[in-house]
Design a protein around this motif. Structure first.
Motif, PDB file in Angstrom:
ATOM      1  N   GLN A 110       9.527  -6.896 -29.228  1.00  0.00           N
ATOM      2  CA  GLN A 110       8.156  -7.414 -29.068  1.00  0.00           C
ATOM      3  C   GLN A 110       7.410  -7.522 -30.390  1.00  0.00           C
ATOM      4  O   GLN A 110       6.855  -8.582 -30.721  1.00  0.00           O
ATOM      5  CB  GLN A 110       7.350  -6.485 -28.142  1.00  0.00           C
ATOM      6  N   PHE A 196       3.874   0.964 -23.144  1.00  0.00           N
ATOM      7  CA  PHE A 196       3.428  -0.227 -23.895  1.00  0.00           C
ATOM      8  C   PHE A 196       2.516  -1.151 -23.107  1.00  0.00           C
ATOM      9  O   PHE A 196       2.059  -2.157 -23.633  1.00  0.00           O
ATOM     10  CB  PHE A 196       4.644  -1.016 -24.415  1.00  0.00           C
ATOM     11  N   GLY A 216       9.650  -4.636 -14.231  1.00  0.00           N
ATOM     12  CA  GLY A 216       8.500  -3.866 -14.705  1.00  0.00           C
ATOM     13  C   GLY A 216       7.638  -4.791 -15.547  1.00  0.00           C
ATOM     14  O   GLY A 216       8.159  -5.704 -16.187  1.00  0.00           O
ATOM     15  N   SER A 217       6.327  -4.550 -15.540  1.00  0.00           N
ATOM     16  CA  SER A 217       5.453  -5.471 -16.265  1.00  0.00           C
ATOM     17  C   SER A 217       4.096  -4.831 -16.491  1.00  0.00           C
ATOM     18  O   SER A 217       3.830  -3.723 -16.018  1.00  0.00           O
ATOM     19  CB  SER A 217       5.281  -6.751 -15.437  1.00  0.00           C
ATOM     20  N   PHE A 238       6.808  -8.556 -19.403  1.00  0.00           N
ATOM     21  CA  PHE A 238       7.630  -8.043 -18.300  1.00  0.00           C
ATOM     22  C   PHE A 238       9.041  -7.809 -18.804  1.00  0.00           C
ATOM     23  O   PHE A 238       9.450  -8.370 -19.828  1.00  0.00           O
ATOM     24  CB  PHE A 238       7.643  -9.021 -17.107  1.00  0.00           C
TER      25      PHE A 238
HETATM   26  N1  PHE Z   1      11.068  -2.069 -21.173  1.00  0.00           N
HETATM   27  C1  PHE Z   1      10.849  -1.710 -19.784  1.00  0.00           C
HETATM   28  C2  PHE Z   1      12.142  -1.050 -19.247  1.00  0.00           C
HETATM   29  O1  PHE Z   1      13.164  -1.167 -19.856  1.00  0.00           O
HETATM   30  C3  PHE Z   1      10.507  -2.891 -18.928  1.00  0.00           C
HETATM   31  C4  PHE Z   1       9.171  -3.499 -19.273  1.00  0.00           C
HETATM   32  C5  PHE Z   1       9.063  -4.514 -20.211  1.00  0.00           C
HETATM   33  C6  PHE Z   1       8.011  -3.045 -18.666  1.00  0.00           C
HETATM   34  C7  PHE Z   1       7.832  -5.081 -20.523  1.00  0.00           C
HETATM   35  C8  PHE Z   1       6.784  -3.586 -18.972  1.00  0.00           C
HETATM   36  C9  PHE Z   1       6.705  -4.602 -19.887  1.00  0.00           C
HETATM   37  O2  PHE Z   1      12.128  -0.404 -18.219  1.00  0.00           O
END
Ligand code: PHE
Length: 372
Positions: A110, A196, A216-217, A238
């Protein structure tokens, strides 16, 4: 990766105590199943691309070839993972050295992409996590990350603040994605926590009689935007696991199959055909072997699974704790049942007994537990 070959000695360092990457993991780096158009993971990736291309023509930039070796700063600090978070432990993450890991999520990219000026992007890649063994867990899997930045102009006329605006857009976008993949399904949003994003949500769909977590997001923490050149902006992000979705969309019963080169598996999938149902070509019986030992303070199930995987590779289907007790002297005994099964052929007794013998020897010598 991406034409650049990563040398074994740059990833596997047996006598470096800050390294915990085994050969089984090294052998997966650079395979990039997600870049095969005829592979279920590539088909799913392309279907998600189609959705974003159709909904936001020309806006999302795609990255499916970023190197999986990243710094601990990229993987953790840049996305505000707290210093004491379990994901930083050697038990959960593959460390190349104290400063370098195999990314455990695509969120590791990111910050760099924001700094490069991108405002709409998708990142697809192989991610690595030390874990236990069963039909839905494999230490290498694939994720897609989505990220979208808004500027004040975007939400000023909406009557909402930036966070509410981003959250609304996020939900609309991802509900559209779920419909694109699964058709008209019932959906629900569940509040959750990620370091995050805030607020953070999981999307679940009702599919084949169960609530299935799709992704997830959340709305990106301001600090991430501020640190990477986007003060006064808001963003959503996400992350979704491709295997989890591909297993239900294609009826793939075991996560190891994604790695199979058996024609009877690979020939069943073709470019652009999402959801072609997988027809099992054989069901060989599993063979179960139990082993009991007194654990010590350092024992973890992930370490046990690494030992078993190091010997049996993809012939191990499951490692399951079936008994656990502590005696009067305070010693704790665990009994694990190991299921061996090949997806491709039947295993001989001799082969299984050899593997089990080697597992016992290595469990004793590497984990220093006392076999019973
Ligand atoms: N990085 C998180 C995971 O691996 C997923 C996620 C990405 C959640 C971006 C929120 C925003 O579980």
């Amino acid at each position: 990766v991406g034409g650049v070959k990563i040398a074994r000695e740059d990833v596997v360092k047996e006598d470096d105590p800050t390294n915990n990457v085994p050969d089984t993991i090294y052998s997966k780096i650079g395979i990039q199943l997600h870049r095969r158009d005829n592979h279920p993971l590539g088909i799913l990736k392309n279907t998600i691309y189609d959705y974003f291309d159709k909904s936001f023509p020309g806006q999302f930039v795609k990255f499916d070839d970023l190197c999986p070796l990243v710094s601990t700063k990229q993987n953790f600090d840049d996305v505000l993972v707290p210093a004491d978070h379990v994901s930083r432990s050697y038990n959960d993450t593959y460390y190349v050295d104290s400063q370098t890991v195999l990314r455990c999520h695509t969120s590791a990219h990111q910050a760099e992409l924001l700094r490069e000026g991108h405002t709409h992007f998708l990142v697809i890649g192989d991610v690595y996590r030390r874990d236990s063994i069963d039909s839905t867990h494999y230490p290498v899997f694939h994720q897609m990350e989505g990220f979208r930045v808004f500027s004040p102009d975007d939400w000023s006329g909406s009557g909402m603040d930036g966070t509410a605006y981003a959250a609304t857009d996020l939900k609309k976008t991802l509900e559209g994605l779920a419909t694109h993949l699964f058709g008209a399904v019932e959906m629900r949003w569940v509040d959750t926590y990620f370091p995050f994003t805030n607020p953070s949500f999981e999307l679940e769909i009702y599919f084949q009689g169960d609530w299935l977590e799709v992704l997830g997001s959340g709305v990106t923490e301001q600090e991430i935007l501020k640190s990477n050149g986007r003060t006064d902006h808001v963003a959503w992000a996400f992350g979704l696991g491709l295997e989890r979705l591909a297993m239900v969309l294609f009826d793939i019963p075991d996560i190891r199959l994604f790695w199979s080169n058996d024609q009877r598996f690979t020939s069943q999938f073709s470019k652009g055909k999402l959801g072609a149902k997988f027809k099992p070509f054989s069901k060989f019986p599993p063979c179960y072997k139990d082993m009991s030992f007194w654990i010590n303070d350092e024992f973890t199930e992930n370490n046990l699974c690494e030992v078993v995987r190091g010997i049996a590779g993809d012939l191990v289907e499951e490692v399951k704790l079936i008994d656990n007790f502590t005696n009067k002297k305070g010693m704790t005994s665990h009994c694990y049942r190991i299921a061996y099964r090949s997806m491709e052929r039947s295993l001989t007794d001799e082969e299984i007994n050899d593997m089990q013998w080697n597992v016992r020897e290595e469990v004793k010598s590497k984990l220093r537990v006392e076999l019973r």
